[in-house]
Design a protein around this motif. Structure first.
Motif, PDB file in Angstrom:
ATOM      1  N   LYS A  42     -31.163 -33.921 -15.387  1.00 28.46           N
ATOM      2  CA  LYS A  42     -31.731 -35.460 -15.636  1.00 28.46           C
ATOM      3  C   LYS A  42     -30.485 -36.251 -14.612  1.00 28.46           C
ATOM      4  O   LYS A  42     -31.152 -37.250 -13.858  1.00 28.46           O
ATOM      5  CB  LYS A  42     -31.471 -35.751 -16.978  1.00 28.46           C
ATOM      6  CG  LYS A  42     -31.992 -37.248 -17.297  1.00 28.46           C
ATOM      7  CD  LYS A  42     -31.937 -37.519 -18.614  1.00 28.46           C
ATOM      8  CE  LYS A  42     -32.344 -38.676 -18.867  1.00 28.46           C
ATOM      9  NZ  LYS A  42     -32.339 -39.299 -20.479  1.00 28.46           N
ATOM     10  N   ASN A  43     -29.400 -36.161 -14.732  1.00 24.32           N
ATOM     11  CA  ASN A  43     -28.441 -36.919 -13.964  1.00 24.32           C
ATOM     12  C   ASN A  43     -27.263 -35.915 -13.442  1.00 24.32           C
ATOM     13  O   ASN A  43     -26.316 -36.029 -14.040  1.00 24.32           O
ATOM     14  CB  ASN A  43     -28.038 -38.277 -14.646  1.00 24.32           C
ATOM     15  CG  ASN A  43     -27.323 -39.098 -13.863  1.00 24.32           C
ATOM     16  OD1 ASN A  43     -26.634 -38.641 -12.878  1.00 24.32           O
ATOM     17  ND2 ASN A  43     -27.100 -40.475 -14.146  1.00 24.32           N
ATOM     18  N   PRO A  44     -27.303 -34.967 -12.360  1.00 25.12           N
ATOM     19  CA  PRO A  44     -26.232 -34.329 -12.048  1.00 25.12           C
ATOM     20  C   PRO A  44     -24.860 -34.870 -11.917  1.00 25.12           C
ATOM     21  O   PRO A  44     -24.139 -34.619 -11.904  1.00 25.12           O
ATOM     22  CB  PRO A  44     -27.020 -33.797 -10.751  1.00 25.12           C
ATOM     23  CG  PRO A  44     -28.008 -34.535 -10.136  1.00 25.12           C
ATOM     24  CD  PRO A  44     -28.700 -35.058 -11.339  1.00 25.12           C
ATOM     25  N   VAL A  45     -25.151 -36.125 -11.045  1.00 21.19           N
ATOM     26  CA  VAL A  45     -23.800 -36.646 -10.855  1.00 21.19           C
ATOM     27  C   VAL A  45     -22.939 -37.197 -12.005  1.00 21.19           C
ATOM     28  O   VAL A  45     -21.706 -37.014 -12.059  1.00 21.19           O
ATOM     29  CB  VAL A  45     -23.974 -38.036  -9.901  1.00 21.19           C
ATOM     30  CG1 VAL A  45     -22.534 -38.799  -9.596  1.00 21.19           C
ATOM     31  CG2 VAL A  45     -24.600 -37.644  -8.405  1.00 21.19           C
ATOM     32  N   GLN A  46     -23.652 -37.727 -13.073  1.00 27.10           N
ATOM     33  CA  GLN A  46     -23.203 -38.059 -14.342  1.00 27.10           C
ATOM     34  C   GLN A  46     -22.792 -36.775 -15.128  1.00 27.10           C
ATOM     35  O   GLN A  46     -21.655 -37.064 -15.552  1.00 27.10           O
ATOM     36  CB  GLN A  46     -24.166 -38.828 -15.013  1.00 27.10           C
ATOM     37  CG  GLN A  46     -23.626 -39.821 -16.202  1.00 27.10           C
ATOM     38  CD  GLN A  46     -22.715 -40.833 -15.616  1.00 27.10           C
ATOM     39  OE1 GLN A  46     -22.699 -41.339 -14.806  1.00 27.10           O
ATOM     40  NE2 GLN A  46     -21.533 -40.993 -16.328  1.00 27.10           N
TER      41      GLN A  46
END
Length: 560
Positions: A178-182
């Motif tokens: 969903k949100n790899p960076v986060q």
């Protein structure tokens, strides 16, 4: 014009190099004192005369060329008054290449900038290196150099070992999709929270000896040995990170000639270190760690478990880059707090016999300080760069609607951020607030973009006009001031390159726009007696400002 004055002075026997004379010649504080001035007390020692006598002698002896109306001496100053008509003629003859000079033809300049760490999101601290490096690339290219922009990703090192440990222990795969960076940030913060209670104060991070740091070192060792499972995790981390980086670079319209990870240079760096040990230029400890002595202190350049430290990678990268590019200069654009690291890197390369170490420069920059509104965008202890960019664009859109004007919110928002960063000399801290960044009537990117759009609307309204038949007579001060400022641009670009300081161009752009707006309010253009000349002057202003903003990476728009 400065070159003309320098040549006149040299004809009269002033024995200084062009560069030295150029630094002495200044712009007086008021037009009554001329357009250029030479303080003669700098010449007194060489000429063995009092400075006022030198000024008097030169004012009487110099033969006036057509470009100079008169020369006066005022005390120790020699003041030059330029021919306003010739200046005006020169100003309205410029074209799209105005300011471009082939001074760097054939010279390669490598600029290492941005350099985010894989596995961590780009935070607001990265923006200064990224924007500053991009501006330097543009300036060098404008002056005929061959600049090569390198994004040196931190894809190896202890932070990667920490992330791999955290990835194996706590990864949430759904969150990663969903949100790899986060998710990578969450994992890194979790590891650091576990590690911090075990840290020994005063010991460099890579030489810490505790359960958590040692686990990270073990993963780093496995990665360097080519362990398949560890490599798979590392590649997943890299892919997720680069997707996030590219999103930010696209928003900022920034490109690189080469994007390469530190990991590429691990083996190269080790070979350099081990060769230095064989040549007795470096020493080994009993545990296998390798160091050199700098100012009677040990600087470790290889860890005891034979894995590379940050300086090992940098040694390998510097040598390989010189082999690849044979550069005339390489500039590292990083935080000033890394000055000691680069000083030692350059010294070690010199100690190891690499003569190109003299061609290396570290351009350090200060921090960015924020108002409370910016700090509210923090994620934990990090202000994410993408969040700040998105919020600035949203605020720009709101401001455009409030003012009931046209404008591309992304161009305005990104331009606002670039300008507020670049208008400050690199070594000084930047004080960032959205109020000042998006102020359409102050020292800001939107003010410059609006000034360009205002000039464009005049040209559009005029339609076709005769560019060949112009009459120049009786210039008023607003016209004369704008003419002189436009003609300073090539010198401004050269100074910015010499000083590695885009703030010189940013501040010039603001002064130029202010003078244009003074001209706009005091000198009617369309249907005036001097319509053709004034239209050409407006067009020359547009060309100059567009070129100046290009060098800052700021886009213009014909309508706002």
């Amino acid at each position: 014009m400065k070159e003309i004055i320098i040549n006149l002075l040299k004809k009269e026997g002033i024995k200084l190099r062009d560069e030295e004379l150029g630094k002495l010649i200044e712009i007086p504080p008021s037009p009554e004192l001329g357009d250029y001035s030479l303080p003669c007390f700098f010449l007194a020692k060489k000429e063995k005369k009092s400075p006022d006598k030198i000024a008097e002698h030169l004012s009487q002896k110099i033969k006036l060329p057509k470009e100079i109306e008169k020369i006066e001496n005022k005390g120790v100053y020699l003041n030059f008054f330029l021919n306003k008509k010739i200046l005006a003629q020169n100003a309205v003859k410029i074209n799209a290449n105005f300011g471009r000079l082939p001074v760097g033809k054939g010279k390669k300049i490598v600029i290492d900038f941005s350099a985010p760490n894989v596995g961590k999101p780009m935070h607001i601290g990265h923006i200064r290196s990224t924007i500053l490096g991009d501006s330097l690339i543009r300036i060098y290219n404008f002056l005929g150099y061959n600049p090569i922009g390198v994004n040196y990703l931190g894809d190896i090192g202890l932070h990667i070992g920490k992330l791999i440990v955290a990835y194996e222990l706590w990864l949430d795969r759904d969150a990663l999709k969903k949100n790899p960076v986060q998710e990578l940030l969450r994992l890194y913060v979790m590891f650091c929270n576990k590690e911090k209670s075990k840290i020994t104060e005063g010991v460099e991070e890579e030489f810490q000896n505790n359960e958590w740091t040692n686990r990270a070192k073990e993963k780093l060792k496995l990665l360097e040995l080519g362990d398949k499972k560890t490599e798979k995790i590392w590649n997943e981390i890299r892919k997720a990170s680069e997707k996030g980086f590219n999103k930010v670079y696209e928003m900022l319209n920034i490109n690189f000639n080469e994007t390469v990870g530190q990991s590429e240079f691990s083996e190269h760096g080790k070979k350099i270190v081990l060769n230095a040990v064989l040549k007795k230029l470096a020493k080994s400890e009993k545990d296998g760690a390798v160091y050199v002595e700098i100012d009677s202190q040990k600087k470790f350049i290889l860890r005891s478990n034979q894995t590379s430290s940050y300086i090992t990678y940098d040694l390998g990268a510097a040598v390989e880059r010189y082999k690849k590019y044979n550069f005339d200069r390489m500039i590292y654009v990083t935080d000033s707090r890394q000055a000691d690291h680069f000083n030692k890197l350059f010294k070690i390369l010199s100690m190891f016999g690499y003569d190109f170490s003299e061609k290396l420069t570290h351009l350090g920059f200060g921090t960015i300080k924020f108002d409370n509104e910016i700090i509210a965008t923090r994620k934990g202890d990090i202000i994410l760069l993408e969040d700040v960019l998105k919020k600035t664009i949203a605020k720009a859109e709101k401001e455009i609607k409030k003012r009931k004007t046209k404008g591309d919110a992304e161009k305005v928002g990104v331009g606002a951020i670039k300008y507020i960063v670049l208008k400050t000399t690199p070594q000084s801290d930047v004080h960032f607030s959205w109020e000042s960044a998006l102020n359409f009537e102050g020292d800001s990117g939107p003010y410059l973009q609006y000034s360009y759009a205002r000039a464009s609307s005049i040209i559009k309204k005029a339609g076709k006009f005769n560019k060949s038949k112009i009459k120049i007579s009786g210039l008023v001060s607003a016209e004369n001031n704008l003419v002189k400022k436009i003609l300073l641009f090539p010198e401004i670009v050269k100074n910015a390159q010499k000083e590695l300081n885009p703030a010189i161009i940013a501040n010039y752009s603001f002064e130029l726009a202010k003078l244009f707006n003074e001209f706009y309010h005091s000198c009617p253009v369309i249907n005036s007696d001097n319509e053709s000349f004034r239209l050409l002057l407006v067009d020359s202003f547009r060309t100059t400002l567009k070129n100046a903003l290009y060098l800052l990476g700021i886009e213009v728009a014909d309508e706002m």
